[in-house]
Design an enzyme around this catalytic site. Structure first.
Site, PDB file in Angstrom:
ATOM      1  N   VAL A 103       0.823  -1.217   0.000  1.00  0.00           N
ATOM      2  CA  VAL A 103       0.000   0.000   0.000  1.00  0.00           C
ATOM      3  C   VAL A 103       0.852   1.260   0.000  1.00  0.00           C
ATOM      4  CG1 VAL A 103      -2.088  -0.920   1.015  1.00  0.00           C
ATOM      5  CG2 VAL A 103      -0.262  -0.102   2.492  1.00  0.00           C
ATOM      6  N   GLY A 104       2.126   1.092  -0.286  1.00  0.00           N
ATOM      7  CA  GLY A 104       2.975   2.270  -0.402  1.00  0.00           C
ATOM      8  C   GLY A 104       3.449   2.790   0.938  1.00  0.00           C
ATOM      9  N   LEU A 105       3.878   4.047   0.915  1.00  0.00           N
ATOM     10  CA  LEU A 105       4.418   4.671   2.122  1.00  0.00           C
ATOM     11  C   LEU A 105       3.238   5.182   2.939  1.00  0.00           C
ATOM     12  CD1 LEU A 105       6.935   5.531   3.644  1.00  0.00           C
ATOM     13  CD2 LEU A 105       7.161   7.480   2.116  1.00  0.00           C
ATOM     14  N   HIS A 106       2.543   4.252   3.627  1.00  0.00           N
ATOM     15  CA  HIS A 106       1.335   4.629   4.348  1.00  0.00           C
ATOM     16  C   HIS A 106       1.675   5.149   5.742  1.00  0.00           C
ATOM     17  CE1 HIS A 106       1.343   0.832   6.628  1.00  0.00           C
ATOM     18  NE2 HIS A 106       1.738   0.288   5.514  1.00  0.00           N
ATOM     19  N   ALA A 107       0.619   5.366   6.526  1.00  0.00           N
ATOM     20  CA  ALA A 107       0.779   6.129   7.771  1.00  0.00           C
ATOM     21  C   ALA A 107       1.825   5.564   8.731  1.00  0.00           C
ATOM     22  CB  ALA A 107      -0.569   6.241   8.472  1.00  0.00           C
TER      23      ALA A 107
END
Lengths: 595, 86
Positions: B12-16
């Site tokens: 999900v990528g560079l998430h929180a």
């Protein structure tokens, strides 16, 4: 004192049950403030006022974090750490202070403007994961503004014992803290069936409605309310008659429940000795425990999407392994059927929209585009298979090609695990959900290759009749008993049996007594229902013989409309199984309407 | 200044959560840290900034570190971005 009239509002029931209690109106809106120019020389004080507000907001969030963590576990608390990181962001703090000093504006205005500038791009991101964070920014900024304005934070902690909460929606931080001892019922103006709050209410067995229009306009703090989680109603200021009606209905339910409780340890076997695998649909560990308590034979549908939602990110392999293992051990030797992520469409990806979600990017389709998601999940499922009777099934399959692709991925994952010398059940059963008309029509082909089939009647009905039951203009056309749906179900069951595999059904149809009658008549092997519906379903199974049910089903299949089918089934139930019919229909309450 | 490209690999990528971890690590260094994506440049010590990049899986970011301890900082922060898991 002015007497207020009774008002009845309709909503979508998401958690069954009745609740009576005083209303607590929960508002969570951005507090109002005005733009003000501060006197020259007072910027320092204003900056200090801002810093103090952030500091106390931070200490509140830390407290909340620890509370949620000890209450619900680390996964649920993770989003609060993110909120703390957003609150204490150096750019936001630095630039707000700069704004106060340079422009001589009040802290409230400076902070809001700074956030607008810095977080603006987030709200318009095309990627749901990032857009969703804008909600957290809103949550955090409301906290800071309230501190600045000296307003109290609305909090469910101050709710009187036994209250009914009325709200637009609850922020995730509050939903996670809902205490069923304190909050007896929950009515939301917004929200959806799959919203975070709806899921929490269901998990905690708090009767709840969502989508209740006009609620906040009507509800007044302290007035009495009845939440009817069966009919999807909330009655504000109920009349004495209405209260009496509900009280006797609640007593009837209680008596009914008690008489069913005796069946917990009994087998789900029909009058003529056919054993039905009566299992439970679950999402959480807590529901697996409830399923055990109610006497389910394993888990027929373990929905895994929630693991995603609770964490707000995909769960890791080890996190999944832990949950699957615990459920598998708990149910051993009974089966636990894990359904791979059915994300997409209307589920779980908040903020992501497509013109036609049900015909869109969901279930296996989405997983094929994110192969790591599926691989990670299959690794966890396989590793958990050592600890119990674990099976896997795939949602939203419309072609054999999809099933074969999923099967190939499963085989690759098995090879990986073998190479890593991980233990797993090499014979793990894999099946598909039959929930699209195309899959139902091809059931014989699926039956040649799958270990089992599980009919998903809710979606199968929607797709067959081309009706979105969430769309109120067409929802009345949604009908599980429509002959077209029944033909597909019957054909699927026959195809499975021709090829010697078992077939089940999970969906609301499996806990509807008339639905059960026709399904048992068709020869279904397994029924999977919500844990709370197990006792009632068991009673129905134990009262029916499959021979008579088969005759009734056969007659019903000669009819042309859903209404005719239902009438025939009801007649059949009354004439062949009068005792069961009497027991079932003693519960049926009257229609309740606003005069 | 030390700089270089990094590709985000997590699902999900560079998430929180990894963004928060990245900020925490960046704050350990005196150097200024910047992340650049598609012409947008944000402070690597601001989680809000990083999240506005919406760095999905497959995104290529430029990591820029400028200051006394830039060499160490670059190495550690690059490794952190590369290890963002699914």
């Amino acid at each position: 004192m002015k007497r207020r009239r009774e008002r009845i509002l309709r909503g979508i029931p998401v958690s069954a049950g009745f609740a009576v209690g005083p209303v607590f109106v929960y508002r969570h809106e951005l507090p109002e403030f005005s733009e003000q120019t501060i006197e020259s020389g007072s910027a320092k004080e204003e900056v200090k006022r801002f810093r103090d507000a952030v500091k106390s907001a931070e200490s509140d969030l830390r407290k909340l974090h620890d509370e949620v963590k000890s209450d619900m576990g680390r996964d649920f608390a993770e989003f609060i750490s993110i909120q703390i990181a957003l609150l204490t962001d150096k750019d936001v703090l630095g630039q707000t202070e700069q704004f106060i000093t340079d422009e001589a504006k009040n802290a409230e205005f400076a902070y809001t403007e700074t956030l607008k500038r810095l977080a603006g791009p987030m709200a318009t991101s095309t990627v749901p994961f990032f857009r969703e964070r804008a909600l957290d920014v809103g949550d955090v900024s409301a906290r800071v503004l309230r501190q600045l304005l000296g307003e109290e934070l609305p909090s469910l902690h101050e709710v009187e014992q036994g209250s009914v909460i009325a709200a637009h929606d609850l922020p995730p931080s509050e939903a996670a803290l809902l205490d069923p001892q304190v909050v007896r019922g929950l009515v939301l103006e917004g929200g959806g069936r799959t919203s975070h709050t709806a899921i929490m209410a269901k998990a905690k067995e708090i009767p709840a409605l969502v989508g209740t229009e006009g609620l906040l306009h009507e509800a007044v703090k302290g007035q009495q309310a009845v939440v009817d989680g069966y009919r999807g109603l909330v009655v504000l200021n109920p009349s004495r008659n209405r209260l009496g009606q509900y009280q006797s209905e609640m007593e009837r339910y209680e008596r009914h429940r008690e008489s069913l409780a005796e069946l917990t340890a009994e087998e789900a076997v029909t009058q003529d000795g056919k054993m039905i695998d009566l299992s439970a649909n679950i999402e959480f560990l807590a529901e697996a425990r409830a399923a055990q308590k109610y006497g389910a034979r394993g888990i027929g549908l373990f929905r895994t999407e929630y693991m995603y939602l609770a964490r707000r990110r995909p769960p890791t392999e080890d996190e999944q392994l832990e949950v699957y293992t615990e459920v598998a051990k708990m149910c051993e030797p009974n089966p636990v059927i894990i359904r791979t992520f059915d994300i997409g469409g209307d589920k779980v990806v908040p903020g992501y929209t497509e013109p036609n979600p049900f015909l869109g990017w969901r279930g296996l389709r989405l997983c094929f585009d994110h192969p790591e998601l599926l691989r990670t999940q299959l690794r966890a499922v396989l590793r958990a298979s050592v600890f119990g009777n674990v099976k896997v099934m795939y949602p939203m399959v419309s072609t054999m090609g999809e099933w074969r692709r999923a099967r190939m991925i499963l085989e690759q994952v098995k090879k990986e695990l073998t190479k890593e010398k991980q233990e797993f059940n090499r014979q793990l059963d894999a099946g598909v959900m039959i929930e699209t008309p195309s899959a139902a029509m091809m059931a014989d082909q699926f039956a040649l290759e799958c270990a089992f089939l599980s009919i998903g009647s809710n979606d199968l009905t929607q797709y067959t009749l081309a009706v979105d039951r969430g769309n109120e203009r067409v929802a009345r056309l949604y009908d599980n008993f429509h002959p077209s749906v029944l033909r597909l179900i019957k054909g699927t069951i026959e195809a499975a049996h021709r090829h010697g595999i078992w077939v089940g059904l999970c969906g609301e149809f499996a806990s509807d007594p008339l639905g059960m009658l026709i399904l048992l008549g068709f020869g279904i092997d397994e029924l999977s229902v919500t844990p709370g519906a197990i006792p009632e379903a068991k009673n129905v199974i134990r009262s029916i013989d499959t021979g008579s049910a088969g005759e009734i089903a056969q007659a019903a299949m000669q009819l042309g409309t859903g209404l005719e089918v239902k009438r025939m089934l009801r007649q059949g139930l009354h004439s062949r199984f009068p005792k069961l019919a009497e027991f079932l229909f003693e519960l049926a309450g009257e229609e309740i309407d606003d005069e | 200044m030390t700089s270089g490209e990094v590709t985000i690999k997590g699902e999900v990528g560079l998430h929180a959560r990894p963004a928060a971890d990245f900020v925490r690590e960046a704050e350990q260094y005196e150097s200024e840290v910047w992340l650049v994506k598609d012409g947008g440049k944000v402070n690597g010590k601001s989680i809000l900034g990083i999240l506005t990049l919406a760095a999905e899986k497959g995104s290529v970011l430029v990591l820029e570190v400028d200051g006394k301890d830039e060499k160490d900082a670059f190495k550690a922060l690059k490794a952190r971005l590369e290890s963002v898991e699914a």
